[in-house]
Structure formats: C-alpha cells, structure tokens
Design a protein around this motif. Structure first.
Motif: not given
Lengths: 366, 366, 366, 366
Positions: A102-107, A109-111, A298, B260, B262, B283
């Motif tokens: 997962y790229r931190p700051g990106h979506a 993990y949330a997706y 970014t 952030d 992880m 999200i």
C-alpha cells in the motif's frame, strides 16, 4: 457506496480508471441550443494535460476529447452529452509493484478495506487522471454560465506564497505554475526542481475567483453555495482544506473587522470589503466568489516509506513512475472546472424556483 | 432552489423560522428497532441551548423536543421520525428594525436578492436557531453508529488557541466554552467578556474527532467522506473554512513529511501518524477522523456599521437584541451533529454496496 | 429503505402514523411570493375527509391543517412549508386485535418482514390516513401551476362504469361518489350500501384529467412525465394499475387506429384525437393529460379470512372498525393531489433547463 | 429537465442517439467482486437485437457491448461500469424527411416544443434504440440479485391473447414472439405479417414475473416497489399502461374476492392466491412479483397520416424505413431489464436500512 454523479439538475457522471482503455463523463441537464464542439473543451484539457513541463508528470497523454452524444448540427440538444478521452500511455508495467504494498497517503489501503480488492494499476479509479473528465465536463458548464468569469491560480507552493501586491493576471497562464507573481514563479522553479530531484514532493494552495455571479444564486439550507463549493473542491484528489473568503482568518477576527459594509449603488449595494467571499447565508451576494483550496504534497515519492502489504506484512515502498512533484499545480484547471460545475447547477436551480431571475448569460433554449 | 434535506439514505429535512411557532426535523431512513425516546435527544439539545452562560445569547428557549412519529413502544419503526421544538421566546418586537436595513454579514440582502422578500424576524430561516433541528437529528444519527465516538471542542477564540499539550478531555463539558485547556478557558472568559461589553464579537475554531469509524466507510468519487463532511460543516451558519487532518498545513509540507507510514497490526495496519485525518481517497482508513472548522465572528454587533435599506438608501445599523458574542461556542454541538449525520449515512451506504461490512455497532433491524 | 420524500425540485416529505399525535408534510422548493394560507388548503382536505357520507369510513377527523413555517405576511418565502394535521379520533382500542393476526391484502406482514416489527395501530404508517398529507401538499402544488386545471372522478365501482355520454362535470362534487353521471351515482348508492351491509368492499376506477399543461413539460428519459405520474399514482394506497391515455386499449389497437393526427392551429398543432393522453416521449404535447387509476377493493372487510399470526400460527380475521366500503372514492382528491405535485415539479424542472418557457401561470418570485 | 439516470443506490445513466456514433450506459453503485465480462451481457442484448426475424425491424445492428471500466481481472471493483455499444447501421438518409414533418405518436413535436429543436435522425434520443443500453445495464443488475429469476413474455398482440392453460415456459424463447403458447404464436405470425404488409402495426401486452424476491424488499412510501416498477415500465418507449397483480381487474372485484388468504408455512406464510402480484404496501411479500405492461402499436407506419411541419404547415407523413411492426415484441427483454434494475436497487436499499436481511443471493464484496 459508489457515487460518481455530481450535481442536482446540471449533473455529470464520470467513469474510467487510470489504466483502462478510456475515461469519460456524461453531462446531463444541459440547456439546449448552446453551440458546442470539441474545440470548446480541448483548450481546458490542454491546460491540465500532463507532460507540458518538467514540473508535472511525464506521462504522455494527448487527452483528446470526443463528443459522442447530445449535440446536433453543432448545438446542444438538451440530452446527455457523452465525453470520452482515450488512455494512450498506460504502461501498466510501471505499476506492477503497487499490487504488493500500500502506498501511504494513497487510497490503496482504503479501497481494499472497502471493496475487498482494487485495480492497483496507477491507482485505478482513485487516480488523479479522473480529473480530466471533470475538466471536460466543466468546459460545458462554463458555456451554461457564460456571463461568469472563473479563474484560479497557485497562491503558494511548499509554504512559499505569492506577493498579493505583485498579482498580475496576465502571468497566470504564462508560467508553468499558473502563478500570477513572476518573482514567486522564479523561486518555485528552484523549489520544485529541488523537490523533484530529491525524490520528494510539495503541497500547494490554489485560489479561485468567480466574477459575475448574480446575487441570489445558492440554495439554503442543505445545498448552500459555499457548502456545494466546499464539497466540490474537497472531493478533488489530494485536497485537504477549503476556505470561502477570509476562511480561517475570519476565525481570528472581530465582528467589526469582519463586517462587509454596504453603500448604495446603481445596481444593488456596493460592498466596501469582501471578507465573506461573495456568499452570505449560502447565497451569492453579487460580489466576486473567492475561495482557497489546500493540496497536500503528492503522496507518490521516491523516498522510501514504511508500509504494509495487502497480506499484512511489513514492507517499504518507493513509488517510482511518472508523478507530479507538486500535484497542486495541475489542480488549477480542476478547481476552475468544479467551481463552474457548481455554479451552472445553482444557476439552473435558481431559475427553477425563482423564474426568470437566473442572471444574464445563463443559457436557455427557447 | 431551496434544498432543506441532507443525506442520501439516512436523511433529514428541517423546517421552521426563528420566529414562527416551532421548528423541526424529519429523519428518514433510520434503521428499525433502535431504542429511542426524547431522553436520547434532549441532552444534546441542552448542550446547544442558549442562555446557559453569559457567553451565549440570552434568548430563553427551553428547546424541548417532541417525537411525533416513527417510534412504537420505544423503538424506531423504520418510518420517518418527526421531531418538533416549539419556539417559546420569540419577542418579535426586538427585530422590527431589521426590516429597514440589511445587516452586513447576514443573509438579509442575499435572501431578498433571491426571493424578492424575506421573513426578517430574527433572520427567519437563516437564523442559527435552525441548528437546533440539526442537533436533534444528529442525536438519532449517533444511535445508528453507536460504535463511533464523536466529540468536538473549541480550539481557538479570536486567534487565541489552546495548548495541545494541556488537552484534557474531561474539561470540555466543564467550561462554558467547550474548552479542553483550563488555562485557555480562563483567558477566553476575559476575552469574550471584553468583546461582549464592547458590543463586538469574536471568531472561533472548532475541532472535531470521530473515533471508531471502520476502514471502508466513504463513497468515491462524488460522495467522498471528506467532501460530505466539508459540505456538512461549511453549511453550518457562520462557517467559512473546513480542514481535514492537517488541512492547510499539509499544503506547506513535503511528501515525506506528510506521509502516514504503516506498520503491521493485529486489526489492520497501524499508522504511525495521522496527517490525513483518517481519510484517504474519500474513504475512512480506520484512524480517527479529524477535522477543523472556522467560525467567523457573530455578524450581529452593537457597533454601528454602514449599510443600505431594502429600497437602496444609505443606512447605519447597530444590531441590538440578544446575540452570541462568539457563535463558534455553540457551534460545537452542531459540528458534532453534522459529523454524526454524515457518518450514519455513509455507514448505511457502505452496507448497501458492500454487504455485512457495515462495521460493528451499526444498527439494523432483523 | 424508507423514502418519504417525493419530487426532484418541488418536493414534499410526509411523516406520521394513523394513531400517533399528528401527521404532516414538509413542502420544499416552492417558489416565493405565492399567496398561501390555511384556507387555500383546507377545502381540498375537506373533500378527502372521512365521515362525510355513509359511503366512507365513519372515523371522525376534522383534518384541520396548520401552516407552521414557510410563509410570511400571507405569502410563501421560498423556504420549507411545514403542514401539520392533528389526529383526533384515534381510538386505538379498535385495533388491538391487529397485533395478533396479519390482515390479508394489508401491509401488515410485509412491514414485519421488512422491519422486524410494526406499529399495528390502524396500519400505522401504511394507513391511508397518510394521504391527507399528500392532499395538503398537493394544494400548495396547485398554486404553483395555477394555469392548469386538474380534476378527477370515479369512473367505475365494482365493475359498474359511468356512461361517457352522460358525463356532467357539475355532478362530480354533487354526489358522494365524485361521479359525473347521475344515473351511475344512483346505481352505486345501492351497490356500495349492499357491499357495506354484507361486510364486503368494492374496487373502483378513478380517472383524472389535467388541462392547460403546456407542450414541453416532462423530462426524458428517466423522469418522463408519464413515468412520474405512474409512480405517483401507483404509490397511492390500494392502487394496482395506471393507464395513460388509452392505456391497455392501445395494446389492442393498430398503428393507424392509435395515431393522433395533427392539423395546423393558431397556437401549436391541433390534434384530432388524444389516444396518447397528452404525452409523447415522456413530454407533454399540450393536449389534456388523461390517466386512469385502478383501486382494489378495501382489504379491511368484516367477512372472515384465513390468515396467520406474527408467530406463524393459523388464524382467522374479520376486520372490524370503521373502514371505507370503497376506498377508491376518497382516492379522487388523492389522485388529483399527486398529479398536481408531479406537474409542479416538472414545471420547475422545465424552467430550470429551458429558461422562461415554463408556461403561463407558473409561479415565480421576482 | 433531462434526467437520464435511474435508481437510488444501484444506478445507471444512459446516453446516445439513434444515429450518433454509439450509445451507452454507466452503471454505478454495483457491489464489488462480482464476476463480469461482456459474455454476461451479450446474450441479453442478442435477445433484443433487431433483425432476427421478419417480425422486427430490419435495421442490422450487431449490438456488441464493450466494458470500458469498473472491472479488474474479471470482477467488478465497485466503481462505475461503462458499457458502450457502437451504432453500425445508421443510414441517416432514410430519415431525412423526418425533419420536414412531425410523426404522429412520436416524440418529434414534444421534443421541439421542449427544446426548440431536435436531432430528427431516427428519433434521436427518443428512439427505442436507447433501450439497448437498458438491457446492457439490466444484465449487470441480474448478477447483483442472482437469487431472483425474472422472465417476461408477450401475452397478447393486437388484442389476441394467449391461452393461460397452454402456458409453456420452454416456448418463450423458441418463438420469434417470446410467446409461451404455440397456438397463439402461430396465429400471431399471420396477424403480424398482415399488419406488416398492410403498412400497419399492432399493440401488445407484455407480462413479467420475478420469482425469489424475498419478503421485505421495497421502500415506503415514495419509493414503493410497485411505484418504482410502474415508473420503470411506463418509461419504456411506447408503454401506456402498467398493472401489478390483478391490476384493473381488481377494481371490478370485491374485498373477499381479492383477498390473498394466508396459511402457516415453513418459511413464512403460504398465500393461497396472488391477486396482489407479490407486493403489499409497496413491500414484497415473498410471492412472485407479477406485472403487465401495455405497448401501443408502433407509431411509425406506412399508412399516410395527417400532420404538421415544424413551421406549422399542413403535411402528410408515411413513415418509411425499417420499423418493428409490433414494438411490444422486442419490449420483452427491456421489461425484464427494467425489473432487474429496480430489484437490484431495492435489494441494496433494503440492506442499507435493515442490515443483513438483504436476501439470499444479493452480491456483496467482503
């Protein structure tokens, strides 16, 4: 849920992923009879297009828009306008490692947390590439409210702000930064270059002004003009803050310091100041609408960051690929588009309830 | 247009003017089977009620809520919940001069520009009195997402901020300022008293945190969790700015400073920081949701301000009556309510699309 | 979900149960400046009121409406109009046995299946009492489209139809059946009396006509005027069918038999017939809008019917209490109200997109 | 206005004209993780495709659908699914005379009255060609509610009905008429041939049944399952009537004749009849959903009809070109699609409010 439609009566729906065959927008509710062809849209897309300078991503996308429906003999018919932009330079291989961490700051993990899996190629649906669809839709919105002039610019990069006294409108499109202050633009060149070379990135503040919005547009209480603008801008990728008028500065002010006094004028009151940013009670006052938008730096950076994999293991990621060192720069045409889309919707909503008072320049068909 | 409904599947509609017989909210889409009576709502209204200290308006309103529909034998039935609050202390005579001149900073002129005329008594529909309806509806929303803890507080008044190191949760409800820092509360007492006596007013910053929001709530792309929160808060009377997480500070940061990171955790990743305020790509990430809201100083001040009359003549207005010297203070329960209302809606939307993953504590009927 | 709001820009939300303290509607999006008081609404409610003849339920409800918000000095302000009607004659004891067995044909079992439990008193939210709120909201809608004349009547009861040749407009409000044919009314008196005395009930067909709808109202493709009317009428309690124009008879016709030929006229084309019921492609043609609505016989009958209890045991139910022997009769003002509500919404939607072409008589504020 | 989006949480938006380059649909709100490729959609489109027999239009369209977004590695991602179908056989020259005279029964005049002008080529947006987009979207909806079986058939053509006793499910797809009664199919062959040769056309009744809808789906009061179905079907081109269950026959019945008695069953009550068509109070009872839809005869006929031109002059029109002699036949897959789309939406709405009770077979992602 997934809500990919924005607006109430002037609406648009976007679709498409960063690495699919194409992206697009369907614009619905547009007044009929407006002259519209690809040449009305393409210039706005060109302003947002990547690869125009070394300060933006080097992904090469021509971003050629095609109108697939909704016009006849060069005019809008009142039916849905389907806009499509092919993805040309996908290079999926660049992104193969994004499946692994997962790229931190990106979506990312949330997706995954929401949907159980995701299209990881270039961020898939969460990629800023989607904003091209907004810019295309926004170009149509501008034609609906042709009496309104909307322009945005970069006000600060990495905390280094323009000098308001040096504001020169003509400079905005003359620099690769949409910067109205040539001295600031020169400083930013060094600043952004340094960040880019260091594998870092920078945040930015974008300001936007809409002139010619007639007093009365807006919709109390849960479609207030400022609330809709806030949602429209906060929903742009990387945005973390929105201010209307003086914004947070107003919170440090006194009642008399913040009052926008009025004097008699020939065409409605003349306001002596514009702390409010042109909106009171969620309704336009006729003053220029003013807002500011905070873009975070970014998230895709070469500097390695600690993270986890989809299976929950520790990992480290350095996001290679072709990223904007300062995503706020290309945010300028996107902010303008979202403001145009909100205003077009509010113009039609106002006309619905209050009759002919839709303001000069609002398109109508008959 | 007039849009007095908020939400997509968990929705509420408010009605009522400052000086009519009553105000109210209709809450629709609430899950069935939730224990609900007036005692679940009244405490939240009492926190917002005017007249509880000399730092708020001296209008005396008991703000007693009645449930007129939607419950049976003490539980929600899944049908609309009608909430009504009688207006008791209207004193219309206090406001008779408001018909003669537009109050700068108020919605007076904008409503006239939109609708052609307005109910001028106490601001009519644009009065902050309407926010009592939001607080009542928000109390129902809290029960829908009982696993989430939402709390807000005042972070700064007139530019004088709390010391984060002195943050004491227990103090928030112990001061008349919803202030978590006793030393700041003491300073604000003098500050607000001085403003009140000078016929002035002060702005404020309200911060809010929601703990327990599961990763996955939110709705790309045009109902993003942060965008909905921004609209919900920007739509509160007197609000001029909203930040998620670091907000405008992120715009002055670098990519690595804002990341952030992880690490593996037992229940999803552990984030080492929370610059994002708990939201990525619209999200929730499972971290605490954090946001900040800027309230402008109360526009109703005793200090005379230059203005115009509805007929366009020059005038001067000094707004007498019973006004909050710092409207941000009573904004605290309103911000909490709006956050609860957004989260309840998003919880149900998430469950709609993604099935049982609605998160622990989301009410359901069967 | 529960969706208790109808409409897109002219909207109303209803709330309330048969045996709660009150029922009501909140009308939102109404144009400002329309003269409105309770006396504009009460006559329509009086037409629907129970207990006016022996052919309707003997429940005694004065159905007095109060306007709680949205008007000032006798005119609409453009803000939500809250309408409330107190429940006076609840007599909950009449309904105590409804908790023990599902009434066939009623929503009892379906509500339990959906929500896990229900307010069984008098049908709770599913009671036809809710339609009073629609009639009240519809009275406001009529004022918005004052150039349109809407009238409905009963066309058949229990299969016994009027003679179209005997149609006399003046008779509609002169009989207890909203019947335009005096001979049919005389027959129905005996028919309905017999059903009532036998503990039975009868179905009915209600027809409705709207004259003065300008060509152009309507919204392709998923808010077509006929589709919205169909939804509005099918959503009325006890309705099982809706026809526009010739309806099912058109399905047995040929292309040339069904064609509405046109001839030149001074104000748009003159149609030689109106098989289409005034709508083509979802848009009004300027001819009278014509529709027919099928009401099933009242499900509450004294004749015992086999059923089950909430615990799944066999039971028999004979629904005592005060029921309409033919619920379609009081459906007449409800059908009119729903038609008015759809047309007012479409009038404003048309004005939103197409400008001033909203038609003569559509209210606006400025 | 133009509203080209249908649905509340499971939504689709269609775009495209009969003679533009393509048509399409964007499906939004689909649960993630569903296996989906073009082969899941194409068979349904093939059923609707023109030119498969002499009883449908001879326009040759392969109607090949492409998925442009919303899937990854063969599964839905929860993001918008963009479906596109190229127009291949436009032959605009066939339609050039449509610019000169309004076709009676078509939307030609109504579109001009609304929008001031129109794309006259083949009916433009009002062409039944748009229904291909619905069928494509409906194919996705079917996957969301895989536990529900939806099938429609033609019940009558030109007033000649099937014999219910001869109903044979296996025949439906075996005839060019979707006719479950072979004897009727044989009669219709002659009937439709005669109409076609005479330059005439015929109306039809389509019936539809949905089996497996769990008790509880539906949304009182203004998104009732029957009301949504009525709107969905009435909005199909050429539809003039919709019945749920017994429909208009119920209006001629008595209370005891129309009662659906219940007996104890192992899995909810067993209903002894299904007059209600599986819906009570707007909520599914668990019985089969049954509805009937009236299609008018195709308006495009060779028989000359009196009409007017856009300039208001008298004219006569004989609509040449390649038209369905009975448009109701190809309405069968469209009715099925609309029913599937309504049910998928209601399934997700039910899950939103009432939790896990969404019924077996409703897709979810986690």
């Amino acid at each position: 849920m997934s809500f990919n439609t924005f607006g109430r009566v002037f609406r648009f729906t976007t679709w498409g992923e960063s690495h699919g065959p194409a992206i697009g927008a369907v614009v619905d509710g547009c007044p009929p009879g407006i002259a519209l062809s690809e040449t009305d849209i393409q210039p706005w897309l060109d302003r947002r297009r990547p690869g125009t300078s070394r300060f933006t991503t080097q992904r090469r996308e021509p971003d050629q828009v095609r109108i697939l429906s909704g016009t006849f003999e060069g005019r809008t018919t009142g039916t849905p306008i389907s806009l499509m932009i092919d993805n040309v330079d996908q290079r999926s291989k660049d992104y193969s490692d994004l499946a692994q961490a997962y790229r931190p700051g990106h979506a990312d993990y949330a997706y995954d947390a929401k949907y159980g899996f995701r299209d990881h190629r270039g961020g898939g649906r969460s990629s800023a590439r989607e904003t091209a669809s907004r810019v295309a839709a926004g170009a149509v919105a501008r034609l609906v409210i042709s009496g309104v002039r909307i322009r945005a610019w970069v006000e600060a990069i990495g905390g280094d702000a323009i000098d308001p006294a040096a504001f020169d409108d003509a400079q905005i499109d003359a620099t690769p930064f949409f910067c109205p202050d040539p001295a600031a633009a020169a400083r930013w060149e060094a600043l952004v270059d340094a960040a880019r070379k260091a594998g870092s990135s920078l945040g930015a503040v974008v300001a936007c002004e809409a002139i010619g919005v007639p007093a009365g547009w807006g919709a109390p209480l849960y479609a207030k003009l400022d609330a809709e603008l806030a949602a429209a801008c906060m929903g742009i990728n990387a945005v973390k803050g929105v201010e209307i008028g003086d914004g947070f500065a107003a919170a440090a002010n006194s009642g008399e310091g913040n009052a926008d006094a009025m004097r008699p004028g020939n065409d409605g009151p003349i306001f002596t100041t514009n702390h409010a940013g042109g909106i009171a009670g969620g309704i336009a006052t006729g003053q220029p609408i003013r807002l500011r938008v905070a873009f975070k730096p970014t998230s895709s950076i070469l500097t390695p960051v600690e993270t986890v994999s989809p299976t929950g293991d520790a990992a480290t990621i350095a996001t290679k690929g072709r990223h904007d060192p300062c995503v706020g720069i290309r945010g300028v045409p996107v902010v303008e588009a979202m403001v145009a889309l909100v205003l077009a919707d509010q113009a039609l909503l106002h006309r619905a309830q209050c009759g002919t008072g839709g303001g000069t320049g609002v398109a109508h068909g008959r």
